[in-house]
Scaffold this motif. Structure first.
Motif, short mmCIF file in Angstrom:
data_model
loop_
_atom_site.label_atom_id
_atom_site.label_comp_id
_atom_site.label_asym_id
_atom_site.label_seq_id
_atom_site.Cartn_x
_atom_site.Cartn_y
_atom_site.Cartn_z
N SER A 725 0.85 -1.19 0.00
CA SER A 725 0.00 0.00 0.00
C SER A 725 0.88 1.24 0.00
CB SER A 725 -0.91 0.01 1.23
OG SER A 725 -0.15 0.07 2.42
N ASP A 726 0.27 2.43 -0.19
CA ASP A 726 1.09 3.64 -0.28
C ASP A 726 1.76 4.00 1.04
OD1 ASP A 726 -1.10 4.46 1.17
OD2 ASP A 726 -1.84 5.87 -0.33
N GLY A 727 1.35 3.36 2.13
CA GLY A 727 2.03 3.61 3.40
C GLY A 727 3.46 3.11 3.41
N ALA A 728 3.86 2.31 2.43
CA ALA A 728 5.22 1.80 2.37
C ALA A 728 6.21 2.84 1.92
CB ALA A 728 5.28 0.58 1.44
N PHE A 729 5.73 3.95 1.32
CA PHE A 729 6.67 4.96 0.84
C PHE A 729 6.20 6.40 1.10
CE2 PHE A 729 3.98 3.54 -2.66
CZ PHE A 729 3.39 4.72 -3.07
N GLU A 730 4.91 6.62 1.41
CA GLU A 730 4.43 7.97 1.68
C GLU A 730 4.68 8.32 3.15
OE1 GLU A 730 0.41 8.53 0.41
OE2 GLU A 730 0.95 8.59 -1.72
N VAL A 731 5.94 8.51 3.45
CA VAL A 731 6.38 8.82 4.81
C VAL A 731 7.23 10.09 4.75
CG1 VAL A 731 7.75 8.04 6.78
CG2 VAL A 731 6.34 6.40 5.51
N PHE A 732 6.85 11.10 5.53
CA PHE A 732 7.61 12.35 5.59
C PHE A 732 8.61 12.29 6.74
CE2 PHE A 732 4.00 13.79 3.14
CZ PHE A 732 4.56 14.73 2.28
N ASP A 733 9.66 13.10 6.59
CA ASP A 733 10.59 13.22 7.71
C ASP A 733 9.93 13.99 8.85
OD1 ASP A 733 10.55 15.83 6.89
OD2 ASP A 733 12.61 15.90 6.19
N LYS A 734 10.64 14.11 9.96
CA LYS A 734 10.01 14.68 11.16
C LYS A 734 9.64 16.15 10.96
CE LYS A 734 14.20 16.16 13.60
NZ LYS A 734 14.94 16.08 14.88
N ASN A 735 10.29 16.85 10.01
CA ASN A 735 9.98 18.26 9.76
C ASN A 735 8.93 18.44 8.68
OD1 ASN A 735 11.96 19.16 11.62
ND2 ASN A 735 13.55 18.82 10.07
N LEU A 736 8.40 17.31 8.15
CA LEU A 736 7.38 17.34 7.10
C LEU A 736 7.85 18.10 5.87
CD1 LEU A 736 4.16 18.00 9.24
CD2 LEU A 736 5.16 15.82 8.55
N SER A 774 11.51 8.53 13.96
CA SER A 774 10.43 8.21 14.90
C SER A 774 9.90 6.83 14.56
CB SER A 774 9.32 9.25 14.80
OG SER A 774 8.18 8.83 15.53
N ARG A 775 9.30 6.17 15.54
CA ARG A 775 8.68 4.87 15.32
C ARG A 775 7.18 5.01 15.09
NH1 ARG A 775 11.90 0.56 16.49
NH2 ARG A 775 10.07 -0.78 16.79
N GLU A 776 6.72 6.24 14.87
CA GLU A 776 5.32 6.48 14.58
C GLU A 776 5.17 6.87 13.11
OE1 GLU A 776 3.76 9.40 17.18
OE2 GLU A 776 4.03 8.20 19.00
N LEU A 777 4.45 6.05 12.34
CA LEU A 777 4.20 6.33 10.94
C LEU A 777 2.89 7.08 10.78
CD1 LEU A 777 5.32 2.92 9.41
CD2 LEU A 777 6.68 4.99 9.77
N THR A 778 2.66 7.61 9.59
CA THR A 778 1.49 8.47 9.36
C THR A 778 0.42 7.81 8.51
OG1 THR A 778 2.61 9.47 7.45
CG2 THR A 778 2.86 10.56 9.58
N ASP A 779 0.58 6.53 8.20
CA ASP A 779 -0.43 5.84 7.38
C ASP A 779 -0.32 4.34 7.66
OD1 ASP A 779 -2.42 5.32 5.62
OD2 ASP A 779 -1.34 5.94 3.81
N ASP A 780 -1.41 3.62 7.36
CA ASP A 780 -1.36 2.16 7.44
C ASP A 780 -0.31 1.64 6.46
OD1 ASP A 780 -3.49 2.32 9.23
OD2 ASP A 780 -4.98 2.15 7.64
N LEU A 781 0.42 0.62 6.87
CA LEU A 781 1.49 0.08 6.03
C LEU A 781 1.27 -1.42 5.84
CD1 LEU A 781 5.28 0.84 6.29
CD2 LEU A 781 4.48 -1.48 5.96
N THR A 782 1.21 -1.83 4.58
CA THR A 782 1.13 -3.26 4.25
C THR A 782 2.16 -3.53 3.16
OG1 THR A 782 -1.22 -3.31 4.77
CG2 THR A 782 -0.34 -5.11 3.44
N LEU A 783 2.99 -4.57 3.35
CA LEU A 783 4.02 -4.92 2.39
C LEU A 783 4.17 -6.43 2.36
CD1 LEU A 783 6.37 -4.32 0.47
CD2 LEU A 783 7.81 -3.90 2.47
N LEU A 784 3.92 -7.02 1.16
CA LEU A 784 4.08 -8.45 0.95
C LEU A 784 5.24 -8.68 0.01
CD1 LEU A 784 0.85 -8.01 1.46
CD2 LEU A 784 0.69 -10.38 0.69
N ALA A 785 6.09 -9.65 0.36
CA ALA A 785 7.20 -10.07 -0.50
C ALA A 785 7.04 -11.55 -0.78
CB ALA A 785 8.53 -9.78 0.17
N ILE A 786 6.97 -11.94 -2.08
CA ILE A 786 6.65 -13.32 -2.47
C ILE A 786 7.68 -13.77 -3.50
CG2 ILE A 786 4.87 -14.85 -3.36
CD1 ILE A 786 3.14 -12.04 -2.83
#
Length: 790
Positions: A725-736, A774-786
């Protein structure tokens, strides 16, 4: 205080009336029917139009040619406007050069006429019927010999022949400004009408200057007399700056007083004073509302003004225009700061906040007008000096309110402190006690009678420990003594929760606030006591409800996770791993792996809009519809179409959407078929080559008739499939300020193409944590590797 503010309401209406009158007299004209407009270089006036004391703007299409020599016209150009915005090849996107404007006016009766010229960049000559009547500055085709001049001259001439058209020719050169041409429309009228209009404008300017002078000196001397309000000195500086600008804007009186004043210096002072004015104005707001406009944001916004004021003197032409336009954008941020401060002051009921609100609205009108005018979006004159004048008038009312309220409050406090204290303490529900340093009760209000049950004569002169149960008196008696002895100089107030004792020996929960003061060298302790038994009961009920909610969320978390397959629940014919991290206990991502009837393996991932419970409920609805889609052996595009048709009626009403991705893998042939409904590009790594699987259809839930294309690939060797899902890469740094992004994510997967898949997921999560700090993300994260095909 309320009487003070309400007593000023008539003043607000007075200043609103004055505001409307000034703006109406200066720049606001009655809405009239559309006047005559020039067409193809000819302006036709109706009979007796100018006999009605009417001023006609010479706007429309003027004949236009490059240079000053007599030659065939290049075409027509709109006035007002800049030649750089025209379609003529010689001037397109160019600010500098020379040009000739021509206009014929038909329909003038014999008589005395005049034309009022406004802002023409940057030197020009005026010919009326072939006769040179005005040379304003020294227009030249050579940049070295041009002499810039600004102002608003009046050209007076006489019309003798009614049948002959009036020919107006302007020869304009511009080698300084970043725009060339006629910014504001010249105005034609009877000589007496033009002269009277100009005199009225000048009277109003001098009235404005006189008012600024009055407000500035009165604020300055008021500060010298009182030394209480630093806002007064800043207000006087604002008035001085605006008064100075009166001589450098609009009619440019500085050149009338000093004909040899350098035009370039006038331009620098005119524009540069805005930087200084903004800095002084911010200082005024900071001194007026220091708790709302704190020191750090004040410095952040005031320092750039002085920085730009310094570098402003180094440029001219296009760089100067670019700098000034960038500063105008910065001014929008300043306006936003002003309104944030204004709203905070109003919400906190600061003295004079209503006056400040009205004045800021006037200031906003002027700033927006000047900004849009400066950018060339509207042809209106600058009105900031006038709206600032009204702003300052309101500030005088505001400062008067502040001083009057302060003096009146101090006087009433000295005369009526004890009476008011007793009246207030008798009317409130809380218990108010006053004690001396020995702990003896000196004051006991009606609220204390209602809470504890003792009348005043029963409890006065008793020790404070009497209101506490016997078992805790000794413990808190020492604490009271320490508080009384220290006087709490560094911490003047303290709130304590403890158990109280009523007259009937009933115990209850209370909240006690302690403070102290010194009156005539005697120290007194004040106590405000509240019965918080009901609040404690409500808090207990709240805690039970939260625990129940937490239990329900935990159950929902288990239910949601039970919907998803696990790499460890069965013997899968391929190796896979998953990283699923919702923002809360439950989230809005969904994934599924199943085997179809034709022997293929189907991989499904979806991402609903939003987070938390709402997104989780949508996810469950999507899963339920996905499980009931008919013809599960159909191509992935058909499956998405059927799924979209099922959920569209419900999701359309809820204004909710989701993305989805389906991929079928045939282990016998090595072929894959996939379809993507608005989902991010998924990744396949095969033979150290990256294959991107882009979208093949829109986001689901938008249209019930949406179509989704199925695309196919074949892989003869093992490959790795990454679904996310887009939570795997849509992550901002702490200063946004910086986004992790798809490109960085794809590169990370490609660089780790030989790393075990479970390690890839863990290391990527650590990479996101490190990037965000930080260990707090801003979106749900789902990542499957097959890994498929081995």
């Amino acid at each position: 205080m309320n009487r003070l503010i309400s007593g000023k309401i008539p003043h607000f209406f007075f200043w609103i009336s004055i505001s409307g009158w000034i703006l109406g007299q200066v720049h606001c004209k009655p809405i009239q029917e559309s006047g005559p407009t020039a067409k193809e270089g000819v302006l036709i006036l109706s009979k007796d139009l100018l006999a009605k004391n009417t001023v006609v703007p010479l706007e429309g299409e003027w004949e236009f040619q490059e240079g000053f020599e007599k030659k065939e016209a290049a075409g027509y150009i709109s006035v007002p406007g800049f030649w750089g915005n025209s379609g003529f090849p010689a001037f397109k996107n160019k600010a500098f050069g020379t040009a000739t404007y021509k206009l014929k006016v038909v329909g003038l009766d014999p008589g005395e006429y005049a034309i009022k010229f406004h802002e023409i960049h940057n030197a020009y000559r005026v010919f009326i019927n072939g006769k040179l009547l005005l040379e304003f500055g020294r227009p030249s085709q050579n940049p070295e010999t041009e002499v810039r001049r600004i102002g608003k001259p009046i050209v007076h001439f006489r019309v003798e022949n009614q049948n002959a058209p009036l020919e107006i020719i302007l020869q304009i050169s511009n080698w300084f400004e970043a725009v060339g041409g006629i910014r504001r429309t010249p105005e034609l009228g009877n000589f007496e009408t033009i002269l009277n209009t100009d005199k009225t404008k000048r009277k109003l300017d001098f009235l404005t200057f006189g008012a600024l002078l009055f407000f500035g000196f009165s604020s300055f001397f008021f500060y010298l007399l009182t030394k209480e309000e630093s806002s007064s000195i800043y207000l006087s500086l604002v008035c001085a700056t605006l008064g100075l600008r009166i001589f450098f804007t609009e009619e440019h009186y500085i050149f009338e007083a000093f004909p040899d004043f350098p035009p370039l210096l006038e331009f620098r002072i005119d524009q540069g004073s805005l930087f200084f004015l903004a800095a002084v104005f911010l200082s005024y707001i900071h001194s007026l509302f220091p708790k709302e406009f704190k020191t750090l944001p004040y410095r952040i916004f005031v320092i750039p003004n002085f920085f730009m004021l310094g570098i402003f003197w180094m440029f001219q032409g296009k760089p100067l225009e670019t700098l000034f336009e960038a500063y105008l954008i910065f001014m929008f941020l300043l306006i936003l700061v002003v309104f944030v401060v204004m709203i905070q002051a109003a919400l906190r009921r600061r003295t004079g906040s209503v006056v400040f609100l009205i004045s800021c609205l006037l200031l906003l009108i002027g700033a927006l007008n000047d900004t849009l005018s400066r950018l060339g979006l509207i042809p209106t004159p600058y009105i900031v000096p006038y709206t600032f004048l009204l702003f300052i008038a309101f500030q005088s009312v505001l400062i008067s309110i502040r001083y009057r309220s302060l003096l009146k409050f101090t006087d009433s406090l000295n005369r009526e402190l004890q009476v008011k204290f007793r009246a207030i303490s008798a009317s409130i529900q809380e218990a108010i006690l006053v004690s001396d340093v020995s702990g003896k009760i000196l004051f006991w209000n009606e609220g204390a009678v209602k809470i504890f049950g003792w009348e005043g004569e029963e409890i006065l002169d008793s020790p404070l420990e009497r209101i506490l149960p016997e078992r805790i008196r000794n413990k808190h008696k020492k604490a009271f003594r320490r508080f009384f002895a220290s006087g709490r100089k560094n911490n003047p107030s303290q709130t304590i929760e403890l158990i109280g004792l009523k007259k009937d020996n009933t115990e209850f929960s209370l909240e006690l606030s302690l403070t102290h003061w010194i009156l005539e060298k005697e120290r007194y302790i004040g106590l405000i006591i509240r019965d918080v038994t009901q609040r404690k009961n409500l808090e207990s009920q709240r805690d039970r409800a939260l625990n129940l909610l937490q239990s329900d969320l935990h159950t929902a978390e288990k239910l949601q996770k039970s919907m998803f397959p696990s790499p460890h629940t069965q013997d899968w014919p391929f190796v896979w791993s998953v990283l699923y991290l919702p923002m809360g206990p439950i989230g809005g991502d969904l994934y599924d792996i199943r085997k179809t009837k034709n022997g293929s393996w189907r991989f499904f991932i979806a991402d609903a809009t939003g987070h938390g419970t709402q997104a989780a409920l949508l996810t469950m609805a999507i899963k339920a519809d996905y499980d009931t889609v008919e013809e599960t052996d159909s191509q992935p595009g058909i499956i998405l179409e059927q799924l979209n048709q099922k959920i569209h009626p419900m999701f359309h009403n809820l204004n909710s959407l989701f993305t989805a991705f389906i991929l079928d893998w045939d282990p016998d042939s090595g072929r894959i078929h996939y379809a993507s409904g608005g989902h991010p590009e998924q990744i396949i790594l095969a033979d150290n080559t990256k294959v991107v699987l882009p979208k093949t259809g829109p986001i689901l839930g938008l249209k019930s008739s949406a179509k989704f294309q199925t695309r196919s690939y074949r892989f003869d060797s093992p490959f790795r499939l990454f679904l996310f899902s887009d939570g795997a890469f849509e992550v901002f740094d702490k200063n946004l300020m910086q986004l992790y992004g798809e490109e960085r994510f794809h590169s990370y997967l490609h660089e780790n193409s030989r790393t075990p898949i479970s390690e890839i997921l863990d290391s990527h999560l650590k990479s996101l944590y490190h990037f965000r700090e930080s260990r707090e993300l801003t979106d749900d994260l789902t990542l499957l590797a097959i890994t498929l095909g081995e």
